[in-house]
Design an enzyme around this catalytic site. Sequence first.
Site, PDB file in Angstrom:
ATOM      1  N   TYR A 243       0.813  -1.219   0.000  1.00 37.12           N
ATOM      2  CA  TYR A 243       0.000   0.000   0.000  1.00 37.12           C
ATOM      3  C   TYR A 243       0.847   1.271   0.000  1.00 37.12           C
ATOM      4  O   TYR A 243       0.309   2.366   0.115  1.00 37.12           O
ATOM      5  CB  TYR A 243      -0.932   0.029   1.213  1.00 37.12           C
TER       6      TYR A 243
ATOM      7  N   LYS B  87       3.212 -14.007   5.980  1.00 35.58           N
ATOM      8  CA  LYS B  87       3.444 -15.142   5.075  1.00 35.58           C
ATOM      9  C   LYS B  87       4.969 -15.266   4.996  1.00 35.58           C
ATOM     10  O   LYS B  87       5.573 -15.172   3.925  1.00 35.58           O
ATOM     11  CB  LYS B  87       2.784 -14.821   3.717  1.00 35.58           C
TER      12      LYS B  87
ATOM     13  N   ASP C 286      -2.901 -17.293   5.793  1.00 32.40           N
ATOM     14  CA  ASP C 286      -3.899 -18.225   5.241  1.00 32.40           C
ATOM     15  C   ASP C 286      -4.486 -19.094   6.359  1.00 32.40           C
ATOM     16  O   ASP C 286      -5.693 -19.295   6.441  1.00 32.40           O
ATOM     17  CB  ASP C 286      -3.306 -19.068   4.104  1.00 32.40           C
TER      18      ASP C 286
ATOM     19  N   ASP D 181      -5.633  -4.870   6.290  1.00 32.64           N
ATOM     20  CA  ASP D 181      -6.823  -4.344   5.623  1.00 32.64           C
ATOM     21  C   ASP D 181      -7.836  -5.465   5.397  1.00 32.64           C
ATOM     22  O   ASP D 181      -9.027  -5.337   5.710  1.00 32.64           O
ATOM     23  CB  ASP D 181      -6.394  -3.724   4.283  1.00 32.64           C
TER      24      ASP D 181
END
Length: 361
Positions: A124, A191, A224, A248
Amino acid sequence: MTHRVTLIPGDGTGPELTEATRRVLEATGVAFEWEVQQAGVDVMEEAGTPLPDETLASIRDTRVALKGPITTPIGTGFRSVNVALRHELGLYACLRPCKSYPGVRSRYEGVDLVVVRENTEDLYAGIEYESGSEDAARVIGMLNGLQPKQIGPTAGISVKPISPEASERIIRFAFDYARAHGRSRVSCITKANIMKFTDGLFLSVFRDVAADYPEIEPWENLVDALCMGLVQRPEEFDVLVLPNLYGDIISDLTAGLVGGLGVAPGANIGPEAAVFEATHGSAPKYKGMNRVNPTAMILSGKLMLEHLGEQDAASRLEAAVAAVIAEGTDVTYDLKPTREDPTAVGTAEYADAIIAKLTAG
Ligand code: NAD
């Protein structure tokens, strides 16, 4: 003590939501001196900008703002006021508590977690190269010279910067928040197994910082796996700290666990100022109809009371909101069993019911 607070009504349904919230906050007995300042589409024509300098100057001065939602006009060339405020005021931490209140329609109960999202970096950061552009070709050429894996010539590129400084700042914020609010666990969401030099860095900073907070249990979750964990057993999670993009996405997921946008409060906080606002937007189709639910905005006001050190008022306010929702009588349409329920009350009357609870005892 009187607290000086910048009050930004916003646009769309913002003014009616902020008015309801202002009245409820005053009913807690805490004294406020409101500095009303404008921002949004309604002032754009007059001021030539949706974010006038006086508004920014007021927040820099009072250091605390309560803000109604603001429409991001499409195709006018103005950037989002919400993004500009975060940038101008260095509001690096986005705080979004998600809590179940009996009476709010939801598939889950007993959820009580807090999402702490980094606001300044990651995908972002706004560093992007358009497919087919000269700049994209230069970036691709440079990257292809650095490693054997080759990027195709037509690819668009978005850059994901994650620094140790910004990571440490947000992770410390999450642990400090956990400590101050008696929470027992902070989960670091990444991740890191795939993106070793960005998410991996964030996780490694987390491990270092966690050592300074021995009373708080550090959890490490892949984003995940977290998604599955949240929909299967959300009550197990406590404070979550995440880089910008995951933050987000996950904060919308967690808002959905507790009943959606109407009840999801938020805050954007930096070293110089804090801005409290609902997660939802300006819902312009309901403008001026005295219809939408002010709970998210009122609970953002509760976060503001905590920030101002008014713990007792914050607890009383939350108890009053919870009681009105649990009774289910004087609540807005979205908190009724069906959206067409004729007994639903308006924004102002719902606030009146909360004020009646606050002033009853
Ligand atoms: P929105 O959140 O305004 O509305 C989506 C739908 O959610 C509404 O139509 C309504 O059905 C429901 N809803 C939202 N808030 C509600 C409430 N308090 N009570 C009951 N129902 C509610 O999202 P949108 O339509 O995508 O955005 C409208 C504008 O708001 C856009 O210009 C967007 O950029 C802006 N926006 C501003 C902020 C902010 O100020 N922080 C945040 C998000 C979106």
